[in-house]
Scaffold this motif. Structure first.
Motif, PDB file in Angstrom:
ATOM      1  N   GLU A   1      29.176 -44.088 -37.203  1.00 14.95           N
ATOM      2  CA  GLU A   1      30.296 -44.192 -36.292  1.00 14.95           C
ATOM      3  C   GLU A   1      31.416 -44.517 -37.417  1.00 14.95           C
ATOM      4  O   GLU A   1      31.287 -45.026 -38.531  1.00 14.95           O
ATOM      5  N   GLN A   2      32.502 -43.847 -36.873  1.00 22.50           N
ATOM      6  CA  GLN A   2      33.836 -43.931 -37.862  1.00 22.50           C
ATOM      7  C   GLN A   2      34.518 -45.261 -37.796  1.00 22.50           C
ATOM      8  O   GLN A   2      34.390 -46.050 -36.788  1.00 22.50           O
ATOM      9  N   VAL A   3      35.137 -45.575 -38.762  1.00 30.17           N
ATOM     10  CA  VAL A   3      35.989 -46.973 -38.909  1.00 30.17           C
ATOM     11  C   VAL A   3      37.341 -46.280 -39.320  1.00 30.17           C
ATOM     12  O   VAL A   3      37.641 -45.117 -39.505  1.00 30.17           O
ATOM     13  N   ARG A   4      38.479 -47.605 -38.925  1.00 31.19           N
ATOM     14  CA  ARG A   4      39.772 -47.156 -39.141  1.00 31.19           C
ATOM     15  C   ARG A   4      40.320 -47.627 -40.510  1.00 31.19           C
ATOM     16  O   ARG A   4      39.993 -48.784 -41.021  1.00 31.19           O
ATOM     17  N   TYR A   5      40.841 -46.783 -41.430  1.00 28.75           N
ATOM     18  CA  TYR A   5      41.446 -47.179 -42.572  1.00 28.75           C
ATOM     19  C   TYR A   5      43.020 -46.665 -42.684  1.00 28.75           C
ATOM     20  O   TYR A   5      43.414 -45.858 -42.052  1.00 28.75           O
ATOM     21  N   ASP A   6      43.607 -47.748 -43.432  1.00 29.42           N
ATOM     22  CA  ASP A   6      45.016 -47.215 -43.739  1.00 29.42           C
ATOM     23  C   ASP A   6      44.759 -46.740 -45.417  1.00 29.42           C
ATOM     24  O   ASP A   6      44.121 -47.491 -46.077  1.00 29.42           O
ATOM     25  N   ILE A   7      45.184 -45.298 -45.527  1.00 27.05           N
ATOM     26  CA  ILE A   7      44.805 -44.721 -47.003  1.00 27.05           C
ATOM     27  C   ILE A   7      46.103 -44.514 -47.762  1.00 27.05           C
ATOM     28  O   ILE A   7      46.875 -44.243 -47.308  1.00 27.05           O
ATOM     29  N   VAL A   8      45.851 -45.477 -48.937  1.00 25.22           N
ATOM     30  CA  VAL A   8      47.010 -45.706 -49.795  1.00 25.22           C
ATOM     31  C   VAL A   8      46.778 -45.591 -51.200  1.00 25.22           C
ATOM     32  O   VAL A   8      45.576 -45.412 -51.459  1.00 25.22           O
ATOM     33  N   GLY A   9      47.637 -45.453 -52.043  1.00 22.96           N
ATOM     34  CA  GLY A   9      47.439 -45.144 -53.507  1.00 22.96           C
ATOM     35  C   GLY A   9      48.064 -46.323 -54.178  1.00 22.96           C
ATOM     36  O   GLY A   9      48.531 -47.288 -53.582  1.00 22.96           O
ATOM     37  N   PRO A  10      47.921 -46.337 -55.712  1.00 19.85           N
ATOM     38  CA  PRO A  10      48.235 -47.380 -56.259  1.00 19.85           C
ATOM     39  C   PRO A  10      49.616 -47.681 -56.643  1.00 19.85           C
ATOM     40  O   PRO A  10      49.894 -48.748 -57.349  1.00 19.85           O
ATOM     41  N   VAL A  11      50.571 -46.921 -56.291  1.00 15.67           N
ATOM     42  CA  VAL A  11      51.990 -46.987 -56.572  1.00 15.67           C
ATOM     43  C   VAL A  11      52.459 -48.303 -55.948  1.00 15.67           C
ATOM     44  O   VAL A  11      52.239 -48.804 -54.764  1.00 15.67           O
ATOM     45  N   CYS A  12      53.469 -48.763 -56.778  1.00 15.64           N
ATOM     46  CA  CYS A  12      53.953 -50.410 -56.195  1.00 15.64           C
ATOM     47  C   CYS A  12      55.172 -49.809 -55.307  1.00 15.64           C
ATOM     48  O   CYS A  12      56.277 -50.422 -55.434  1.00 15.64           O
ATOM     49  N   GLU A  13      54.815 -49.188 -54.205  1.00 15.98           N
ATOM     50  CA  GLU A  13      55.857 -48.919 -53.047  1.00 15.98           C
ATOM     51  C   GLU A  13      54.986 -48.851 -51.662  1.00 15.98           C
ATOM     52  O   GLU A  13      53.911 -48.319 -51.671  1.00 15.98           O
ATOM     53  N   SER A  14      55.376 -49.636 -50.682  1.00 17.35           N
ATOM     54  CA  SER A  14      54.867 -49.400 -49.502  1.00 17.35           C
ATOM     55  C   SER A  14      54.758 -47.875 -48.888  1.00 17.35           C
ATOM     56  O   SER A  14      54.095 -47.551 -48.099  1.00 17.35           O
ATOM     57  N   GLY A  15      55.785 -47.166 -49.133  1.00 13.04           N
ATOM     58  CA  GLY A  15      56.058 -45.693 -49.016  1.00 13.04           C
ATOM     59  C   GLY A  15      54.608 -44.923 -49.502  1.00 13.04           C
ATOM     60  O   GLY A  15      54.333 -43.789 -49.273  1.00 13.04           O
ATOM     61  N   ASP A  16      53.867 -45.609 -50.548  1.00 12.00           N
ATOM     62  CA  ASP A  16      52.604 -45.002 -50.909  1.00 12.00           C
ATOM     63  C   ASP A  16      51.605 -44.983 -50.231  1.00 12.00           C
ATOM     64  O   ASP A  16      50.378 -45.728 -50.482  1.00 12.00           O
ATOM     65  N   THR A  17      51.698 -44.619 -48.888  1.00 17.02           N
ATOM     66  CA  THR A  17      50.677 -44.649 -47.965  1.00 17.02           C
ATOM     67  C   THR A  17      50.652 -43.187 -47.371  1.00 17.02           C
ATOM     68  O   THR A  17      51.392 -42.639 -46.932  1.00 17.02           O
ATOM     69  N   PHE A  18      49.196 -42.774 -47.469  1.00 16.94           N
ATOM     70  CA  PHE A  18      49.090 -41.449 -46.948  1.00 16.94           C
ATOM     71  C   PHE A  18      48.591 -41.153 -45.335  1.00 16.94           C
ATOM     72  O   PHE A  18      48.801 -40.192 -45.106  1.00 16.94           O
ATOM     73  N   ALA A  19      48.150 -42.275 -44.925  1.00 16.99           N
ATOM     74  CA  ALA A  19      47.544 -42.221 -43.567  1.00 16.99           C
ATOM     75  C   ALA A  19      47.387 -43.763 -42.989  1.00 16.99           C
ATOM     76  O   ALA A  19      46.998 -44.539 -43.803  1.00 16.99           O
ATOM     77  N   ARG A  20      47.915 -43.891 -41.764  1.00 17.56           N
ATOM     78  CA  ARG A  20      47.700 -45.255 -41.095  1.00 17.56           C
ATOM     79  C   ARG A  20      46.793 -45.028 -40.190  1.00 17.56           C
ATOM     80  O   ARG A  20      46.769 -44.174 -39.269  1.00 17.56           O
ATOM     81  N   ALA A  21      45.723 -46.179 -39.827  1.00 21.88           N
ATOM     82  CA  ALA A  21      44.825 -46.266 -38.991  1.00 21.88           C
ATOM     83  C   ALA A  21      44.183 -44.573 -38.942  1.00 21.88           C
ATOM     84  O   ALA A  21      43.761 -44.159 -37.605  1.00 21.88           O
ATOM     85  N   ARG A  22      43.747 -44.293 -39.883  1.00 24.99           N
ATOM     86  CA  ARG A  22      42.800 -42.971 -39.854  1.00 24.99           C
ATOM     87  C   ARG A  22      41.450 -43.268 -39.951  1.00 24.99           C
ATOM     88  O   ARG A  22      40.874 -44.114 -40.293  1.00 24.99           O
TER      89      ARG A  22
END
Ligand SMILES: *Cc1c(COP(=O)(O)O)cnc(C)c1O
Length: 421
Positions: free
Chosen positions: A335-356
């Motif tokens: 079963e798939q789950v939902r993730y926000d996929i983010v990097g370690p950089v100190c900016e909220s813009g460092d987000t690759f995907a939301r609710a993926r």
């Protein structure tokens, strides 16, 4: 189609398990497939078969020397947009007469470099540039072959940051002023006008905007010929898009594009140049990253990975979507789950995907960003003092590091301390 497929439950790059590359070079890294690069080049080359043509790879999409050499050996020309790219093309063994020089801000020094080393043509974008090119060429006792980039005022229907063919964009000369500008160019002894150039944007997912632009180019060809100019070469730019999401409708194929080019321009008897970048390199590369932490937030779970916006900036910069897949194939029925996929950089813009939606992942698992071959490594930086990540090229069952990861010392020692400190 690309050459990144699951075999025996694991993601492969051609015949190499992606996890074996991770073991050898560490994460994150870029990996490219030779077979996919060559396949995409050939699709364009074949699409224009029977027409005198040259496919000039727009190397700003991915400019590693090994990638350039792979394509150059297959017969590609190069579209360059800076002195650095020109030098890269030469270093990869591309002869000057297969290099075209684009861009709105070529400096006199860059122009000299290209005139010295040999150039197929300059795609000139303004009258002031023409003046500098003319003067530079004359001073060197040369004549610069030029096409003039016209701005056809066509809506490319793509992301605003990569649309280039509307009148409000900085690119080219308004088509309404073309006759006057060609007249001026023809009067300059340092220039030889040979054709027309157009490039309306990147990641186009329909043929219609290209068709509109090329109809205008066809008309202009007749008008300029009637004015007495030699128009023997048409540079049609790049811009054909790629499918970033597997479930979306795919953009037109190079073969459709090629058929359209013949239909719109074939009767003019011109040599055709095209400058694809993204379509050649985009789906030929992955960025591979490792999960560092899975963090439970108030209303969502975060997958914190070791790749970040400095390594792949497209999501932050263009709101771009990338398919992100686990390197270990998900077993049926999980079963798939939902993730926000983010990097370690100190900016909220460092987000690759939301609710993926992803299979459940844990620290140490590897994920691969698909379609990361174009405008990936070339746009990376060392923001947050994260050393540039390595690039790897796969060829059948072999792989090679084509740019290694610098050490911390190498990164730091590029800085120099002034005497007074
Ligand atoms: C960026 C660019 C290209 C390549 O565009 P893609 O969308 O990557 O195919 C071609 N020509 C010019 C002048 C460009 O600026």
């Amino acid at each position: 189609m690309d050459h990144f497929l699951y075999k025996n439950g694991a993601l492969y790059a051609e015949d190499v398990p992606v996890s074996a590359i991770a073991d050898a070079v560490g994460t994150p890294f870029y990996v490219y497939s030779t077979a996919t690069l060559l396949r995409h080049f050939k699709l364009f080359d074949d699409a224009l078969e029977g027409v005198d043509h040259l496919v000039c790879y727009a190397m700003k999409a991915a400019s590693n020397q090994a990638i350039l050499k792979t394509l150059a050996q297959a017969g590609a020309g190069m579209d360059v947009v800076s002195g650095g790219e020109y030098m890269r093309a030469k270093a990869a063994g591309v002869p000057g007469d297969r290099i075209v020089f684009s861009g709105v801000g070529k400096t006199a020094a860059e122009i000299r470099l290209a005139l010295e080393g040999g150039i197929r043509q300059f795609n000139v974008e303004s009258e002031p540039e023409m003046v500098v090119l003319d003067a530079t060429a004359q001073a060197m006792g040369k004549v610069a072959p030029v096409t003039i980039r016209i701005n056809p005022d066509v809506d490319a229907k793509t992301h605003a940051k990569i649309a280039t063919g509307k009148s409000e964009n900085k690119f080219g000369i308004p088509i309404s002023r073309a006759r006057e500008v060609y007249r001026l160019a023809a009067s300059m002894p340092g220039l030889e006008v040979i054709g027309i150039d157009v490039h309306i944007g990147s990641q186009l997912t329909e043929l219609a905007p290209f068709e509109l632009a090329y109809e205008k180019v066809a008309e202009l060809t007749e008008v300029l010929r009637a004015d007495g100019h030699t128009i023997r070469r048409l540079d049609l730019g790049g811009g054909l898009g790629i499918p970033y999401a597997r479930d979306n409708q795919a953009p037109p194929l190079p073969s459709d594009y090629g058929a359209m080019v013949r239909r719109k321009l074939g009767h003019l008897g011109c040599e055709i140049e095209i400058e694809p970048g993204r379509l050649i390199a985009g789906n030929a590369g992955l960025m591979v990253s490792e999960v560092i932490y899975v963090k439970s937030g108030e209303d969502r779970d975060f997958l914190i990975i070791d790749g970040a916006m400095n390594d792949l900036i497209r999501p932050a910069m263009y709101e771009a979507y990338h398919d992100i897949v686990p390197v270990k194939e998900t077993a049926a029925g999980v079963e798939q789950v939902r993730y926000d996929i983010v990097g370690p950089v100190c900016e909220s813009g460092d987000t690759f995907a939301r609710a993926r939606m992803m299979p459940p992942l844990a620290a140490g698992d590897l994920v691969a960003f698909r379609s990361a071959g174009a405008y990936g490594a070339v746009m990376s930086s060392e923001y947050n003092s994260r050393p540039l990540i390595p690039e790897v090229l796969v060829h059948n069952d072999q792989f090679a590091v084509i740019r290694r990861r610098p050490t911390f010392d190498e990164m730091i020692n590029r800085d120099t301390i002034p005497e007074w400190l």
